[in-house]
Design an enzyme around this catalytic site. Structure first.
Site, PDB file in Angstrom:
ATOM      1  CG  PHE A 184      -0.334   0.041   2.551  1.00 14.34           C
ATOM      2  CD1 PHE A 184      -0.069   1.205   3.047  1.00 14.34           C
ATOM      3  CD2 PHE A 184       0.025  -1.023   3.211  1.00 14.34           C
ATOM      4  CE1 PHE A 184       0.515   1.392   4.224  1.00 14.34           C
ATOM      5  CE2 PHE A 184       0.850  -1.039   4.455  1.00 14.34           C
ATOM      6  CZ  PHE A 184       0.954   0.083   4.977  1.00 14.34           C
ATOM      7  CB  CYS A 185       1.714   3.959  -1.727  1.00 10.35           C
ATOM      8  SG  CYS A 185       0.875   3.734  -3.302  1.00 10.35           S
ATOM      9  CB  THR A 186      -0.125   8.438  -0.398  1.00  8.23           C
ATOM     10  OG1 THR A 186       1.156   8.366   0.707  1.00  8.23           O
ATOM     11  CG2 THR A 186      -0.891   9.424   0.100  1.00  8.23           C
ATOM     12  CB  ILE A 213      -3.342   5.369   2.829  1.00 13.08           C
ATOM     13  CG1 ILE A 213      -2.073   4.324   3.093  1.00 13.08           C
ATOM     14  CG2 ILE A 213      -3.729   5.710   4.350  1.00 13.08           C
ATOM     15  CD1 ILE A 213      -1.043   4.905   3.503  1.00 13.08           C
TER      16      ILE A 213
END
Length: 313
Positions: A184-186, A213
């Site tokens: 996952f990432c921003t 996110i």
């Protein structure tokens, strides 16, 4: 008479798509942004578009319509998705449309989500996936982002830049041992490209959080959330919480590290000059320059002006 405060819409967007003519698209996109009084940053590369923009809601929506439907894009951005949040102050102070080799820099030639990519996981299905004991969960963001918030049980690769991710994979992950990998990432862009890279490396079951996110915090109720802390964002909000409400973190001007309210109480924190993360690393010359800049910022505020170097996008 009461003046109504304007509400600004922030739109985070990206799409991996073949744009061999991306250099020719720079000028018309910049003009459309300027015509709609949009500010922020957009990156263009042969592999697609990435960025965050903000403005009055109708103007932002007009620009998104332009990107999705204008003939110059040949329907390549018709399915461009974006994530929204609102603020009472404009989060950006200028508009830039930059040309890049990559819209997110991994530094490995040939990696492209348009050719191969991992399995997209909707925010509503994410909790079930990362609760699987056979899944290894990796935060593909940089260390200073992970510091202020991450998912429960996630591994922090402790990278300073996304370029270091391939080295992390080579040293710590084994395609024969780690059968299920979730990332996952921003906003979804880094983990999408990371999943493409890992499939190239022979990993078979690779998952990534669709929309990142930000979409998770927007979609999943806080009572059901497995997110811990706040999420760093690359604008003047610094960090957001569930429902994308502005968080409590600020940012050090000198080193750009996010700072909690407690860290801003440190004796090593001086607004605009230093913080606990950089206090011992700043040269005397740099410190003197920052002190002079902060002095000018304060003087400008006293005159009701904004110092040219005060606001960074």
């Amino acid at each position: 008479m009461t003046t109504t405060q304007p509400t600004y819409l922030t739109a985070a967007l990206y799409k991996f798509v073949s744009l061999p003519d991306y250099k020719a698209l720079q000028a018309p996109i910049l003009k459309a942004c300027q015509d709609n009084h949009i500010k922020g940053t957009l990156l263009l590369a042969e592999e697609g578009i990435n960025g965050t923009i903000a403005g009055l809601p109708d103007n932002v929506l007009a620009l998104l319509t332009f990107l999705r439907s204008h003939p110059i894009f040949q329907n390549r951005l018709a399915e461009l998705e974006h994530k929204e949040s609102f603020a009472s102050e404009h989060p950006f102070y200028r508009m830039k449309v930059k040309l890049k080799k990559e819209i997110v820099t991994l530094g490995v030639p040939g990696v492209s989500p348009t050719k191969k990519v991992g399995t997209y996981v909707k925010p509503t299905d994410w909790n079930a996936l990362i609760s699987d004991p056979d899944v290894i969960l990796i935060d593909t963001r940089n260390g200073y982002e992970v510091d202020i918030g991450t998912f429960k049980g996630a591994i922090d690769p402790k990278t300073l830049t996304f370029r270091e991710f391939p080295e992390y994979v080579a040293k710590h992950l084994d395609k024969n041992q780690h059968k299920k990998v979730a990332m996952f990432c921003t906003g979804g862009i880094r983990c999408e490209k990371a999943s493409s890279y890992m499939i190239d490396q022979g990993f078979e079951e690779v998952y990534h959080l669709q929309g990142g996110i930000l979409k998770y915090l927007e979609t999943v109720p806080e009572t059901e959330s497995m997110w811990q802390g706040e999420c760093f964002v690359f604008d003047q909000r610094v960090a957001v919480k569930h429902d994308l409400k502005v968080g409590e973190f600020d940012q050090c001007y000198a080193c750009r590290h996010p700072l909690s309210p407690a860290e801003m109480q440190s004796a090593q924190y001086m607004a605009g000059i230093s913080c606990p993360y950089c206090f011992d690393k700043i040269s005397e010359e740099k410190r003197a320059s920052l002190m002079e800049r902060q002095k000018q910022v304060i003087l400008a505020r006293q005159r009701g002006l904004t110092h040219i170097g005060e606001k960074q996008d």
